[in-house]
Design a protein around this motif. Structure first.
Motif, PDB file in Angstrom:
ATOM      1  N   GLU A  44      51.694  -8.405 -85.834  1.00  0.00           N
ATOM      2  CA  GLU A  44      52.788  -9.087 -86.510  1.00  0.00           C
ATOM      3  C   GLU A  44      54.083  -8.302 -86.341  1.00  0.00           C
ATOM      4  N   ASP A  45      55.149  -9.010 -86.179  1.00  0.00           N
ATOM      5  CA  ASP A  45      56.502  -8.430 -86.086  1.00  0.00           C
ATOM      6  C   ASP A  45      56.744  -7.619 -84.821  1.00  0.00           C
ATOM      7  N   LEU A  46      55.832  -7.649 -83.862  1.00  0.00           N
ATOM      8  CA  LEU A  46      56.002  -6.897 -82.615  1.00  0.00           C
ATOM      9  C   LEU A  46      55.761  -7.817 -81.426  1.00  0.00           C
ATOM     10  N   GLU A  47      56.447  -7.540 -80.342  1.00  0.00           N
ATOM     11  CA  GLU A  47      56.188  -8.263 -79.104  1.00  0.00           C
ATOM     12  C   GLU A  47      54.829  -7.818 -78.556  1.00  0.00           C
ATOM     13  N   PRO A  48      54.072  -8.712 -77.918  1.00  0.00           N
ATOM     14  CA  PRO A  48      52.787  -8.299 -77.335  1.00  0.00           C
ATOM     15  C   PRO A  48      52.986  -7.252 -76.241  1.00  0.00           C
ATOM     16  N   ALA A  49      52.051  -6.313 -76.161  1.00  0.00           N
ATOM     17  CA  ALA A  49      52.050  -5.300 -75.102  1.00  0.00           C
ATOM     18  C   ALA A  49      50.911  -5.631 -74.153  1.00  0.00           C
ATOM     19  N   CYS A  50      51.146  -5.553 -72.857  1.00  0.00           N
ATOM     20  CA  CYS A  50      50.142  -5.910 -71.848  1.00  0.00           C
ATOM     21  C   CYS A  50      49.597  -4.663 -71.162  1.00  0.00           C
ATOM     22  N   PHE A  51      48.296  -4.703 -70.839  1.00  0.00           N
ATOM     23  CA  PHE A  51      47.603  -3.586 -70.201  1.00  0.00           C
ATOM     24  C   PHE A  51      46.672  -4.133 -69.134  1.00  0.00           C
ATOM     25  N   LEU A  52      46.415  -3.322 -68.103  1.00  0.00           N
ATOM     26  CA  LEU A  52      45.519  -3.736 -67.035  1.00  0.00           C
ATOM     27  C   LEU A  52      44.051  -3.566 -67.393  1.00  0.00           C
ATOM     28  N   SER A  53      43.739  -2.696 -68.344  1.00  0.00           N
ATOM     29  CA  SER A  53      42.344  -2.497 -68.731  1.00  0.00           C
ATOM     30  C   SER A  53      42.175  -2.690 -70.236  1.00  0.00           C
ATOM     31  N   GLY A  54      40.990  -3.140 -70.612  1.00  0.00           N
ATOM     32  CA  GLY A  54      40.685  -3.330 -72.018  1.00  0.00           C
ATOM     33  C   GLY A  54      40.668  -2.021 -72.788  1.00  0.00           C
TER      34      GLY A  54
END
Length: 97
Positions: A44-54
């Motif tokens: 909540e209240d944050l932009e999603p962060a993307c990653f190449l690995s789980g």
């Protein structure tokens, strides 16, 4: 004074509070998910962060959950599988003032 105790010290009013003056309670939810693409950490209240690995996404989500708990929020961390099913749920209690 421990590092986490300053979050509830009245001399630091700019820090967020999990408990409002009337006793209202706030909780945060952090999710790790992958929808046929990169792994994302959503909060909540944050932009999603993307990653190449789980694994990288989960480590980031756990750090984020610890940060929320350090200022007093209770946190629910959920890890969703690639088809959207819930694979893990971890609750972390925040510090009570």
């Amino acid at each position: 004074m421990a590092a986490h105790s300053m979050a509830f010290d009245p001399t630091y009013p700019e820090l967020p509070r999990a408990w409002a003056p009337g006793g209202f309670y706030f909780e945060r939810r952090v999710r790790v998910r992958s929808d046929d693409g990169p792994w994302r950490v959503e909060a909540e209240d944050l932009e999603p962060a993307c990653f190449l690995s789980g694994g990288s996404a989960e480590r980031h989500a756990r750090r984020l959950a610890r940060a929320y708990a350090a200022v007093g929020f209770d946190v629910t961390l959920e890890v969703l599988g690639e088809s959207g099913e819930l694979r893990a749920r971890v609750r972390r209690s925040g510090l009570n003032p």
